[in-house]
Design a protein around this motif. Sequence first.
Motif, PDB file in Angstrom:
ATOM      1  N   LEU A 120      15.184  19.359 -14.959  1.00 29.13           N
ATOM      2  CA  LEU A 120      14.138  18.920 -14.033  1.00 29.13           C
ATOM      3  C   LEU A 120      13.235  20.097 -13.721  1.00 29.13           C
ATOM      4  CD1 LEU A 120      13.091  16.877 -11.722  1.00 29.13           C
ATOM      5  CD2 LEU A 120      14.644  18.172 -10.251  1.00 29.13           C
ATOM      6  N   LYS A 121      11.940  19.884 -13.800  1.00 32.59           N
ATOM      7  CA  LYS A 121      10.993  20.908 -13.345  1.00 32.59           C
ATOM      8  C   LYS A 121      10.673  20.598 -11.895  1.00 32.59           C
ATOM      9  CE  LYS A 121       9.801  22.868 -17.443  1.00 32.59           C
ATOM     10  NZ  LYS A 121      11.001  23.667 -17.744  1.00 32.59           N
ATOM     11  N   VAL A 122      10.928  21.547 -11.040  1.00 31.64           N
ATOM     12  CA  VAL A 122      10.561  21.391  -9.627  1.00 31.64           C
ATOM     13  C   VAL A 122       9.138  21.927  -9.492  1.00 31.64           C
ATOM     14  CG1 VAL A 122      11.094  22.047  -7.257  1.00 31.64           C
ATOM     15  CG2 VAL A 122      12.960  21.594  -8.890  1.00 31.64           C
ATOM     16  N   ILE A 147       7.681  18.255   0.653  1.00 33.59           N
ATOM     17  CA  ILE A 147       8.486  17.385   1.516  1.00 33.59           C
ATOM     18  C   ILE A 147       7.931  15.965   1.498  1.00 33.59           C
ATOM     19  CG2 ILE A 147       9.187  16.948   3.899  1.00 33.59           C
ATOM     20  CD1 ILE A 147       9.362  19.952   4.300  1.00 33.59           C
ATOM     21  N   ARG A 148       8.854  14.988   1.358  1.00 33.16           N
ATOM     22  CA  ARG A 148       8.504  13.562   1.345  1.00 33.16           C
ATOM     23  C   ARG A 148       9.489  12.796   2.233  1.00 33.16           C
ATOM     24  NH1 ARG A 148       4.948  15.597  -0.808  1.00 33.16           N
ATOM     25  NH2 ARG A 148       3.956  15.195  -2.833  1.00 33.16           N
ATOM     26  N   ASP A 149       9.115  11.546   2.503  1.00 30.76           N
ATOM     27  CA  ASP A 149       9.972  10.638   3.272  1.00 30.76           C
ATOM     28  C   ASP A 149      10.557   9.635   2.279  1.00 30.76           C
ATOM     29  OD1 ASP A 149      10.953   8.568   4.870  1.00 30.76           O
ATOM     30  OD2 ASP A 149       9.425   8.899   6.414  1.00 30.76           O
ATOM     31  N   ASN A 197       8.119  10.028 -11.521  1.00 31.26           N
ATOM     32  CA  ASN A 197       8.635  10.186 -10.162  1.00 31.26           C
ATOM     33  C   ASN A 197       9.920  10.993 -10.151  1.00 31.26           C
ATOM     34  OD1 ASN A 197       7.330   7.017  -9.923  1.00 31.26           O
ATOM     35  ND2 ASN A 197       6.684   8.609  -8.495  1.00 31.26           N
ATOM     36  N   LEU A 198      10.195  11.563  -8.987  1.00 29.24           N
ATOM     37  CA  LEU A 198      11.306  12.520  -8.882  1.00 29.24           C
ATOM     38  C   LEU A 198      12.674  11.888  -9.197  1.00 29.24           C
ATOM     39  CD1 LEU A 198      12.342  15.335  -8.113  1.00 29.24           C
ATOM     40  CD2 LEU A 198      12.442  14.548  -5.730  1.00 29.24           C
ATOM     41  N   LEU A 199      13.000  10.774  -8.519  1.00 27.19           N
ATOM     42  CA  LEU A 199      14.376  10.294  -8.634  1.00 27.19           C
ATOM     43  C   LEU A 199      14.793   9.880 -10.041  1.00 27.19           C
ATOM     44  CD1 LEU A 199      17.090   9.627  -7.197  1.00 27.19           C
ATOM     45  CD2 LEU A 199      15.379  10.955  -5.985  1.00 27.19           C
ATOM     46  N   GLY A 244      -2.728  17.613  -7.539  1.00 27.06           N
ATOM     47  CA  GLY A 244      -2.833  16.414  -6.702  1.00 27.06           C
ATOM     48  C   GLY A 244      -1.678  16.204  -5.748  1.00 27.06           C
ATOM     49  N   ASP A 245      -0.622  17.045  -5.834  1.00 26.08           N
ATOM     50  CA  ASP A 245       0.528  16.866  -4.941  1.00 26.08           C
ATOM     51  C   ASP A 245       0.171  17.262  -3.510  1.00 26.08           C
ATOM     52  OD1 ASP A 245       2.680  15.659  -6.146  1.00 26.08           O
ATOM     53  OD2 ASP A 245       3.547  17.529  -6.917  1.00 26.08           O
ATOM     54  N   ILE A 246       0.689  16.479  -2.577  1.00 24.63           N
ATOM     55  CA  ILE A 246       0.547  16.764  -1.149  1.00 24.63           C
ATOM     56  C   ILE A 246       1.697  17.700  -0.766  1.00 24.63           C
ATOM     57  CG2 ILE A 246       0.628  15.654   1.133  1.00 24.63           C
ATOM     58  CD1 ILE A 246      -1.723  14.664  -0.554  1.00 24.63           C
ATOM     59  N   SER A 293       0.843  -1.180   0.000  1.00 19.94           N
ATOM     60  CA  SER A 293       0.000   0.000   0.000  1.00 19.94           C
ATOM     61  C   SER A 293       0.893   1.249   0.000  1.00 19.94           C
ATOM     62  CB  SER A 293      -0.959  -0.017   1.186  1.00 19.94           C
ATOM     63  OG  SER A 293      -1.934   0.988   1.021  1.00 19.94           O
ATOM     64  N   SER A 294       0.293   2.381   0.250  1.00 21.21           N
ATOM     65  CA  SER A 294       1.035   3.626   0.041  1.00 21.21           C
ATOM     66  C   SER A 294       0.599   4.672   1.054  1.00 21.21           C
ATOM     67  CB  SER A 294       0.746   4.127  -1.378  1.00 21.21           C
ATOM     68  OG  SER A 294       1.106   5.477  -1.509  1.00 21.21           O
ATOM     69  N   CYS A 295       1.520   5.574   1.348  1.00 22.86           N
ATOM     70  CA  CYS A 295       1.186   6.695   2.233  1.00 22.86           C
ATOM     71  C   CYS A 295       0.154   7.606   1.578  1.00 22.86           C
ATOM     72  CB  CYS A 295       2.438   7.481   2.592  1.00 22.86           C
ATOM     73  SG  CYS A 295       3.110   8.418   1.213  1.00 22.86           S
TER      74      CYS A 295
HETATM   75  C1  UD1 Z   1       3.323   9.406  -5.845  1.00 21.52           C
HETATM   76  C2  UD1 Z   1       2.102   8.963  -5.089  1.00 21.52           C
HETATM   77  C3  UD1 Z   1       2.403   7.717  -4.321  1.00 21.52           C
HETATM   78  C4  UD1 Z   1       2.913   6.668  -5.253  1.00 21.52           C
HETATM   79  C5  UD1 Z   1       4.150   7.166  -5.962  1.00 21.52           C
HETATM   80  C6  UD1 Z   1       4.652   6.127  -6.936  1.00 21.52           C
HETATM   81  C7  UD1 Z   1       0.463  10.567  -4.246  1.00 21.52           C
HETATM   82  C8  UD1 Z   1       0.214  11.675  -3.298  1.00 21.52           C
HETATM   83  N1  UD1 Z   1       1.683  10.020  -4.189  1.00 21.52           N
HETATM   84  O1  UD1 Z   1       4.226   9.869  -4.865  1.00 21.52           O
HETATM   85  O2  UD1 Z   1       1.264   7.234  -3.670  1.00 21.52           O
HETATM   86  O3  UD1 Z   1       3.175   5.494  -4.543  1.00 21.52           O
HETATM   87  O4  UD1 Z   1       3.843   8.378  -6.639  1.00 21.52           O
HETATM   88  O5  UD1 Z   1       4.208   6.295  -8.211  1.00 21.52           O
HETATM   89  O6  UD1 Z   1      -0.383  10.192  -4.996  1.00 21.52           O
HETATM   90  N2  UD1 Z   1       8.603  16.261  -8.415  1.00 21.52           N
HETATM   91  C9  UD1 Z   1       9.124  17.355  -9.110  1.00 21.52           C
HETATM   92  N3  UD1 Z   1       9.464  17.183 -10.436  1.00 21.52           N
HETATM   93  C10 UD1 Z   1       9.298  16.000 -11.095  1.00 21.52           C
HETATM   94  C11 UD1 Z   1       8.774  14.883 -10.374  1.00 21.52           C
HETATM   95  C12 UD1 Z   1       8.421  15.069  -9.046  1.00 21.52           C
HETATM   96  O7  UD1 Z   1       9.274  18.424  -8.558  1.00 21.52           O
HETATM   97  O8  UD1 Z   1       9.606  15.916 -12.280  1.00 21.52           O
HETATM   98  C13 UD1 Z   1       8.256  16.421  -7.006  1.00 21.52           C
HETATM   99  C14 UD1 Z   1       6.780  16.211  -6.726  1.00 21.52           C
HETATM  100  O9  UD1 Z   1       6.068  17.416  -6.875  1.00 21.52           O
HETATM  101  C15 UD1 Z   1       6.827  15.725  -5.282  1.00 21.52           C
HETATM  102  C16 UD1 Z   1       8.154  14.971  -5.178  1.00 21.52           C
HETATM  103  O10 UD1 Z   1       8.932  15.428  -6.272  1.00 21.52           O
HETATM  104  O11 UD1 Z   1       6.875  16.828  -4.415  1.00 21.52           O
HETATM  105  C17 UD1 Z   1       7.983  13.473  -5.245  1.00 21.52           C
HETATM  106  O12 UD1 Z   1       7.196  13.159  -6.387  1.00 21.52           O
HETATM  107  P1  UD1 Z   1       7.017  11.651  -6.905  1.00 21.52           P
HETATM  108  O13 UD1 Z   1       8.325  10.971  -6.985  1.00 21.52           O
HETATM  109  O14 UD1 Z   1       6.174  11.692  -8.133  1.00 21.52           O
HETATM  110  O15 UD1 Z   1       6.248  10.921  -5.731  1.00 21.52           O
HETATM  111  P2  UD1 Z   1       4.888  11.318  -4.977  1.00 21.52           P
HETATM  112  O16 UD1 Z   1       4.035  12.194  -5.782  1.00 21.52           O
HETATM  113  O17 UD1 Z   1       5.248  11.723  -3.602  1.00 21.52           O
END
Ligand code: UD1
Length: 350
Positions: A217-219, A232-234, A201-203, A299-301, A125-127
């Motif tokens: 990268l677009k922040v 902020i994320r964990d 995803n970010l990484l 949709g971002d937290i 599951s997921s946060c």
């Molecule tokens: C999201 C889902 C999570 C899911 C995960 C895997 C939500 C709230 N979260 O996590 O449940 O398990 O994806 O797919 O639905 N960011 C940038 N630029 C980018 C990409 C990301 O700035 O190009 C930022 C995002 O705005 C966020 C952070 O990086 O603040 C992490 O983003 P991401 O890796 O997509 O994960 P979540 O959105 O946290």
Amino acid sequence: MAKILVTGGTGYIGSHTVVELQKVGFEVVIVDNLSNSNIEVLNGIEKITGIRPAFENIDCTDYMALDRMFEKYPGIEAIIHFAASKAVGESVEKPLLYYRNNLTSLINLLQLMPIHKVKHFVFSSSCTVYGQPDELPVTENAPIKPALSPYGNTKQICEEIIQDTSHSNPFYRAIILRYFNPIGAHPSAEIGELPNGVPNNLLPYVTQTAAGLRKELKVFGNDYNTPDGTCIRDYINVVDLAKAHVIAVQRLLDEKGEKAVEIFNLGTGTGLSVLDIVNTFERVNGVKVPHSFAPRREGDIEKVWADPTRANTVLGWKAQETVEDTLKSAWTWECRLAKLREEKAANAEE
Ligand code: UD1
């Protein structure tokens, strides 16, 4: 040792979990339809552990194929169910695909479990189920908030399906693991994240930008109510995360659960901003990640990080890796992928 079915076992978290399971002696059967992974992952798993896991190309929405698989591999004692669609944006565009895939797969497995005498179930599951929590760090007792995407909704519904099924029949024993943000790769660089197309995803976006595959990268958003204005994320190391599954399976097999369904947060307990990640990545790897600010992503937290106390004390699991080492592993993996691409191109030219 026990035989474990890992659905989605060639995927990102699944493959790292298969490695950790095999390392401690579990026998693994992987079921995956390769919709978002590659069969070559099996080579990586074999290189690391010396064991090639059994593999069946099966879509978990196919009840009959799963039924036949259980006949072919008698004696499976536990299931770790990773197989699911997971792209938040795609789920908004194709909700029925997400509901069909994620819900049907789970229902099929739960229906087949008593038939094949499999009692134990670990669920990914997921946060995301917490939405924006009222209190941080977030504990497992925090209220579930309305989901912000069909993907998030499938995780909530799946958790409810597991609870209801267990309530209806005490046969079932389950552990629900709520992941925070898994990142990094195996230190051997034999397996890692393999995103299809443009990463969401970010990484993977950070590593591909550093490698020159993406321009910048677009922040998403720098006006959040956080110290540097970014979300902020964990971020949790994927090998640490994988090890938690081994502990969870062992806990089920040892029948140590306090309840028929137990829930654990899997996170580090530390929140890092997007800029923290980018800056630390650049510093530890000595590479640049060109980036600029863009509008908030829908949709971002704003901020979420785990209270992992329950996992630490009850499971006896704790995240070990530093974010520095984790970000190094992500870069080593991206470099490995670049090398493989070069080799493939050279072979194609010959
Ligand atoms: C999201 C889902 C999570 C899911 C995960 C895997 C939500 C709230 N979260 O996590 O449940 O398990 O994806 O797919 O639905 N960011 C940038 N630029 C980018 C990409 C990301 O700035 O190009 C930022 C995002 O705005 C966020 C952070 O990086 O603040 C992490 O983003 P991401 O890796 O997509 O994960 P979540 O959105 O946290």
